[in-house]
Design an enzyme around this catalytic site. Structure first.
Site, PDB file in Angstrom:
ATOM      1  N   GLU A 154       0.757  -1.155   0.079  1.00 60.03           N
ATOM      2  CA  GLU A 154      -0.099  -0.029  -0.128  1.00 60.03           C
ATOM      3  C   GLU A 154       1.070   1.260  -0.039  1.00 60.03           C
ATOM      4  OE1 GLU A 154      -2.226   0.316   3.538  1.00 60.03           O
ATOM      5  OE2 GLU A 154      -3.307   2.445   2.764  1.00 60.03           O
ATOM      6  N   ARG A 188       5.237 -12.548  10.066  1.00 59.70           N
ATOM      7  CA  ARG A 188       5.479 -12.057   9.255  1.00 59.70           C
ATOM      8  C   ARG A 188       7.365 -11.429  10.003  1.00 59.70           C
ATOM      9  NH1 ARG A 188       3.795  -6.474   9.658  1.00 59.70           N
ATOM     10  NH2 ARG A 188       1.786  -7.299   8.836  1.00 59.70           N
ATOM     11  N   LYS A 232       4.652   0.542   8.779  1.00 61.17           N
ATOM     12  CA  LYS A 232       4.777   2.382   8.903  1.00 61.17           C
ATOM     13  C   LYS A 232       3.598   3.181   9.039  1.00 61.17           C
ATOM     14  CE  LYS A 232       3.025   0.276   4.972  1.00 61.17           C
ATOM     15  NZ  LYS A 232       2.123   0.099   3.940  1.00 61.17           N
TER      16      LYS A 232
HETATM   17  P1  ATP Z   1       2.581  -2.082   7.636  1.00 60.58           P
HETATM   18  O1  ATP Z   1       1.419  -2.606   8.795  1.00 60.58           O
HETATM   19  O2  ATP Z   1       4.226  -1.771   7.884  1.00 60.58           O
HETATM   20  O3  ATP Z   1       1.984  -0.844   6.856  1.00 60.58           O
HETATM   21  P2  ATP Z   1       1.390  -3.848   5.499  1.00 60.58           P
HETATM   22  O4  ATP Z   1       1.767  -5.121   5.851  1.00 60.58           O
HETATM   23  O5  ATP Z   1       0.118  -3.251   5.670  1.00 60.58           O
HETATM   24  O6  ATP Z   1       3.089  -3.522   6.612  1.00 60.58           O
HETATM   25  P3  ATP Z   1       1.527  -3.564   2.992  1.00 60.58           P
HETATM   26  O7  ATP Z   1       1.852  -2.299   2.644  1.00 60.58           O
HETATM   27  O8  ATP Z   1       0.181  -3.428   2.960  1.00 60.58           O
HETATM   28  O9  ATP Z   1       2.196  -3.478   4.539  1.00 60.58           O
HETATM   29  O10 ATP Z   1       2.578  -5.067   3.346  1.00 60.58           O
HETATM   30  C1  ATP Z   1       2.873  -5.402   1.281  1.00 60.58           C
HETATM   31  C2  ATP Z   1       3.256  -6.798   1.131  1.00 60.58           C
HETATM   32  O11 ATP Z   1       4.191  -6.780   2.331  1.00 60.58           O
HETATM   33  C3  ATP Z   1       2.165  -7.545   2.274  1.00 60.58           C
HETATM   34  O12 ATP Z   1       2.161  -8.816   1.574  1.00 60.58           O
HETATM   35  C4  ATP Z   1       2.464  -7.974   3.546  1.00 60.58           C
HETATM   36  O13 ATP Z   1       2.214  -8.971   3.759  1.00 60.58           O
HETATM   37  C5  ATP Z   1       3.988  -7.721   3.312  1.00 60.58           C
HETATM   38  N1  ATP Z   1       4.823  -6.980   4.850  1.00 60.58           N
HETATM   39  C6  ATP Z   1       4.413  -6.140   5.385  1.00 60.58           C
HETATM   40  N2  ATP Z   1       5.332  -6.290   6.748  1.00 60.58           N
HETATM   41  C7  ATP Z   1       6.028  -7.544   6.590  1.00 60.58           C
HETATM   42  C8  ATP Z   1       7.077  -7.856   7.406  1.00 60.58           C
HETATM   43  N3  ATP Z   1       6.673  -7.876   8.404  1.00 60.58           N
HETATM   44  N4  ATP Z   1       7.180  -9.035   7.258  1.00 60.58           N
HETATM   45  C9  ATP Z   1       6.801  -9.554   6.131  1.00 60.58           C
HETATM   46  N5  ATP Z   1       5.798  -9.690   5.287  1.00 60.58           N
HETATM   47  C10 ATP Z   1       5.442  -7.993   5.598  1.00 60.58           C
HETATM   48 MG    MG Z   2      -1.752  -2.312   5.291  1.00 63.20          MG
END
Ligand code: ATP
Ligand code: MG
Length: 568
Positions: free
Chosen positions: A40, A270, A280
């Site tokens: 995102e 994760r 983020k």
């Molecule tokens: P955040 O909570 O940091 O915003 P998010 O999961 O909302 O993370 P996205 O931009 O939606 O962030 O994630 C893009 C991809 O990265 C998704 O497939 C997500 O599962 C993966 N991802 C995000 N954080 C992690 C993590 N800590 N470890 C492994 N994969 C991750």
């Molecule tokens: Mg997110």
């Protein structure tokens, strides 16, 4: 992509590889592998995303497939082009090339059409309950949900209302489109989840074309299926969403919308790291509240921060490989990340001499104009790095920590009367300690053994201590930034009652000092990496100017990880 990050042949398959191999063996998807990385664009990528990138791209590469980059931009409020650009840069820097570049927002028309189809099939309805009422009607784990009074609207009525939602006839929040699934389901996600909400906000790509926006759960699977993704890898918190992921796609009963077989969602743990936060939203707060200088502050766990700190793409890929792919959440010691960059730079980084806290050393039996050119090897084990000249002179700087007036036991460095080696140059013996009025040591007066030019005693006598040195005449001054952990707590989110995760921010996470460097470092391209002998690995920062470089310490030389691993 270079060889060093490819999966080691010796390790066994992880569970996602097993799934892919089984699918290939059965001929599902015709043996095809197409994964996607779906960030995102609401912030910069962090090391957790790097793990996901390496997994998705690595898997595709291993099985001759490809990976799409998809911006999951269904929430117009928090998203920005700056983030899109940084994400593209970071993925590329990590060493990966995507096949298709897509935006969930490109699918808005398709998502809308499929929603109309679901309405026509009696699988979706427009609901007029308020947000609070929807929550109340949904019940909870122990209480079955109550059906919305709008649940049994006829398809024609729903279609009319949905079209008018789109046309902007209703105020924000007044109506939603919901999937018509099962209000008694044990899985809360299946209790008639939202598909669309009305929200008049400007979207960074579609502008003001839409005033209704699809929800993540609806948009995500549909986007995967549209792109004919084979394996849709996400983190564990989506495990309970999988039935919904499948439900949305399976409602295409006539096969008018999606190619078969449908994509399969697979969840993995994760990545969590000690001494940092990794979301983020929180990283954005650190930036906005000025706890760090920006998203690419070298203390941040972002890919751009790690890059500025001096991490290499190879080291992050090796880290992702060593962390492995797990089904249960774990917290990885940040020491493992540090070990990965140390290992990579040990072979790659040219050596230089630097002094962080200078103390003057005068060789009294050397003439003022005497100069001995020493060819210093740029790497102790790799002659292909070549050499550079350094000039041994009467006046030098050494590291203040390398002198003890009253030496401790087993002290092999400089002390009154002690003899040490100046790296590759000569042996010197400390004869006199000069102090200022306050009693602080300001100068060491030494003699050298001219027969030791090059660094070894002519008679073969043993000298244990070896120090780095810089000639005063050629020395340059530079800002060096030393970093410590951003948080003092191993888990900053584990806060006591009434506390805040920011309470354990480390006030001493950045220490800027003026250091003395050898002249070869005067012009260092931003991003170039060196080992400053005995001090650690350093990377030239873009804040530097020719003649006034700035260096970040990437990591010290001491491997605390090896010690941890060796611990019984
Ligand atoms: P955040 O909570 O940091 O915003 P998010 O999961 O909302 O993370 P996205 O931009 O939606 O962030 O994630 C893009 C991809 O990265 C998704 O497939 C997500 O599962 C993966 N991802 C995000 N954080 C992690 C993590 N800590 N470890 C492994 N994969 C991750
Ligand atoms: Mg997110």
């Amino acid at each position: 992509m270079s060889d060093d990050a490819s999966p080691t042949e010796s390790r066994s398959l992880h569970f996602i590889e097993e799934i892919v191999e089984a699918d290939r063996a059965s001929g599902k998807h015709g043996g095809r592998v197409l994964t996607r990385f779906p960030p995102e664009p609401n912030g910069y990528l962090h090391i957790g995303h790097a793990k996901s990138i390496c997994l998705n791209f690595g898997l595709a590469a291993k099985y001759g497939g490809a990976t799409n980059l998809r911006f999951d931009d269904t929430n117009p409020v928090k998203e920005d082009v700056e983030y899109v650009d940084s994400i593209r840069e970071d993925v590329r820097w990590l060493g990966f090339d995507w096949k298709g570049e897509h935006y969930a927002s490109d699918y808005f028309p398709f998502l809308y059409d499929y929603a109309e189809y679901l309405i026509g099939q009696g699988k979706a309805y427009v609901c007029d309950l308020s947000e609070a009422e929807i929550r109340e009607y949904r019940g909870n784990f122990h209480v079955p949900g109550k059906e919305s009074p709008y649940r049994n609207r006829r398809p024609e009525e729903n279609l009319d209302l949905f079209r008018r939602m789109r046309a902007g006839e209703f105020p924000d929040g007044s109506r939603v489109l919901r999937a018509r699934i099962d209000m008694a389901s044990g899985n809360m996600n299946m209790r008639d989840p939202l598909m669309y909400r009305i929200r008049r906000s400007h979207h960074h790509r579609t502008g003001d074309t839409w005033c209704i926006y699809p929800m993540y759960d609806y948009a995500h699977g549909v986007s995967d299926a549209l792109e004919t993704i084979t394996h849709s890898i996400c983190t564990l918190e989506f495990e309970d969403h999988r039935p919904l992921y499948d439900w949305f796609l399976e409602q295409d009963v006539e096969g008018r919308f999606f190619q078969r077989p449908l994509p399969r969602q697979i969840e993995f743990a994760r990545l969590n790291l000690t001494y940092t936060v990794m979301s983020k939203r929180r990283l954005l707060l650190l930036v906005q509240e000025g706890h760090v200088k920006g998203w690419d502050d070298p203390r941040m766990p972002t890919i751009s921060g790690l890059r500025r700190r001096g991490y290499t793409p190879e080291s992050l890929r090796a880290f992702a490989e060593r962390v492995g792919v797990a089904k249960r959440d774990t917290v990885i010691d940040v020491g493992l990340l540090e070990a990965c960059i140390r290992e990579d730079l040990e072979a790659k980084a040219p050596r230089r001499l630097a002094v962080l806290n200078p103390l003057k050393l005068v060789i009294t039996n050397m003439a003022e104009d005497e100069a001995h050119v020493i060819e210093m090897p740029n790497h102790p084990d790799d002659p292909s790095f070549g050499t550079r000249p350094m000039v041994l002179r009467r006046e030098l700087y050494i590291e203040r920590d390398d002198f003890m007036e009253v030496p401790a036991r087993k002290w092999f460095r400089l002390a009154p009367g002690a003899e040490v080696r100046l790296r590759r140059a000569c042996l010197v013996t400390c004869r006199e300690v000069v102090k200022d009025a306050s009693g602080a040591v300001v100068e060491l007066r030494c003699t050298w053994d001219p027969g030791s030019l090059g660094g070894d005693a002519p008679d073969g006598r043993k000298v244990k201590g070896t120090l780095q040195w810089i000639p005063v005449k050629e020395a340059i001054r530079a800002e060096v930034r030393l970093y410590d952990r951003l948080f003092t707590a191993e888990d900053p989110m584990d806060v006591p009652e009434g506390g805040d995760w920011r309470d354990t921010l480390n006030p001493a996470s950045l220490q800027g000092i003026e250091a003395i460097l050898e002249p070869a470092l005067a012009v260092a391209e931003p991003g170039s990496r060196f080992q400053f002998e005995r001090l650690g690995y350093f990377c030239a920062d873009p804040d530097g100017r020719p003649g006034a470089p700035v260096f970040n310490r990437t990591v010290g030389l001491k491997d605390s990880w090896a010690r941890l691993e060796a611990r019984p």
